[in-house]
Design an enzyme around this catalytic site. Structure first.
Site, mmCIF file in Angstrom:
data_model
loop_
_atom_site.group_PDB
_atom_site.id
_atom_site.type_symbol
_atom_site.label_atom_id
_atom_site.label_comp_id
_atom_site.label_asym_id
_atom_site.label_seq_id
_atom_site.Cartn_x
_atom_site.Cartn_y
_atom_site.Cartn_z
ATOM 1 N N ASP A 151 -11.159 4.314 -3.112
ATOM 2 C CA ASP A 151 -10.749 3.082 -2.428
ATOM 3 C C ASP A 151 -9.819 3.341 -1.248
ATOM 4 O O ASP A 151 -9.241 2.406 -0.695
ATOM 5 C CB ASP A 151 -10.047 2.161 -3.426
ATOM 6 C CG ASP A 151 -8.811 2.813 -4.050
ATOM 7 O OD1 ASP A 151 -8.879 4.000 -4.426
ATOM 8 O OD2 ASP A 151 -7.776 2.147 -4.172
ATOM 9 N N TYR B 39 2.746 1.521 -10.183
ATOM 10 C CA TYR B 39 3.731 2.493 -9.703
ATOM 11 C C TYR B 39 5.051 1.786 -9.444
ATOM 12 O O TYR B 39 5.095 0.563 -9.292
ATOM 13 C CB TYR B 39 3.254 3.155 -8.406
ATOM 14 C CG TYR B 39 1.880 3.761 -8.495
ATOM 15 C CD1 TYR B 39 1.671 4.960 -9.169
ATOM 16 C CD2 TYR B 39 0.776 3.132 -7.921
ATOM 17 C CE1 TYR B 39 0.404 5.513 -9.261
ATOM 18 C CE2 TYR B 39 -0.492 3.677 -8.005
ATOM 19 C CZ TYR B 39 -0.676 4.862 -8.676
ATOM 20 O OH TYR B 39 -1.933 5.409 -8.779
ATOM 21 N N LYS C 100 -2.967 3.034 -15.333
ATOM 22 C CA LYS C 100 -2.850 4.276 -14.564
ATOM 23 C C LYS C 100 -1.426 4.375 -14.031
ATOM 24 O O LYS C 100 -0.942 3.456 -13.364
ATOM 25 C CB LYS C 100 -3.845 4.262 -13.410
ATOM 26 C CG LYS C 100 -3.652 5.359 -12.368
ATOM 27 C CD LYS C 100 -4.674 5.200 -11.252
ATOM 28 C CE LYS C 100 -4.464 6.190 -10.117
ATOM 29 N NZ LYS C 100 -5.508 6.070 -9.081
#
Length: 265
Positions: free
Chosen positions: A26, A146, A177
């Site tokens: 992506d 994140y 993730k």
């Protein structure tokens, strides 16, 4: 779990090992056409040859990479984006829907959230909205989470990474993730605090294949469910053999030394 979601999740996670090799593609929205992704059909073909479980891309790329013959691979359609040209590159916005993914034949969808950014509340809302819609349709959700913002001193801090993983779980993701914390013990704590599969990100492109494979192996030892890594995979000089080596580590518990021999390094 809904039967539809169960069927789809087995297309991206190996049912025997409970682990996965996901290759995100992506990057073009963020930084343009990177080396390794200029020919999308070739890139996807190489990932399939190597034995990846799934590839991940934005909705517009699916038409450029659909495979009409050969092996199969899971498809994850990414629903959020930002560009490096923006004054706020960490602020992700929704650019697609669960229904878009279904129309394209996706096995799952994904959303990116940067905790600590000034627009965190909007990204959390987006993840919650996608998770609710995905549950209605029986579609698995991968949350890329994140810690990036003014208050974040170290995005690899184990407590911060554990917070990222737990947030994804609590807002309805089926796979999360996160960054690798640097060692087996601390990453094990991240995994222990989360009841859904946890996969690691690749971070910046690494110069050492051994270091990359060791990171993946250590994350598996810690209880992780595999990896969702882009540049360290599709930009590797021998990416097919690298994915084959990753398959050996992730799904067959082969050692790093043996995997390196398999690559020829």
């Amino acid at each position: 779990m809904q039967i539809g979601k169960s069927v789809r999740i087995e297309r991206i996670i190996n049912r025997n090992t409970g682990r996965t090799i996901i290759v995100p593609m992506d990057h073009g929205v963020s930084v343009g056409p990177l080396k390794g992704l200029r020919n999308m059909r070739r890139a996807v073909n190489d990932m399939v040859k190597g034995g990846a479980n799934a590839v991940l891309m934005h909705k517009g790329l699916v038409r450029c990479s659909h495979r009409e013959e050969g092996g199969d691979v899971g498809l994850i359609v990414h629903l959020s984006a930002s560009t490096s040209l923006s004054p706020t590159p960490n602020a992700k916005t929704l650019v697609g829907t669960v229904e878009d993914g279904l129309r394209l034949g996706a096995d799952a969808v994904s959303v990116h959230v940067n905790l600590g950014d000034e627009t965190e509340s909007k990204m959390l809302s987006d993840l919650g909205e996608v998770a609710s819609a995905a549950t209605s349709w029986g579609v698995p959700v991968l949350a890329m989470v994140y810690a990036r913002g003014p208050k974040i001193k170290d995005e690899f801090d184990p407590e911060v990474v554990a917070h990222c993983a737990r947030m994804g779980e609590e807002l309805g993701a089926d796979i999360v993730k996160v960054s690798y914390t640097g060692n087996v013990e601390t990453f094990g704590e991240v995994v222990d605090g989360c009841c859904i599969p946890v996969v690691i990100a690749g971070g910046p492109k690494l110069d050492s294949t051994r270091d990359f494979l060791q990171m993946v192996s250590d994350s598996i030892t810690a209880g992780g469910a595999g990896l969702s890594v882009g540049r360290n995979v599709f930009q590797h000089k021998n990416r097919v053999r690298l994915v084959q080596a990753l398959h050996k580590i992730v799904h067959e518990d082969v050692s790093v030394d043996d995997a390196l021999k398999y690559i020829g390094e």
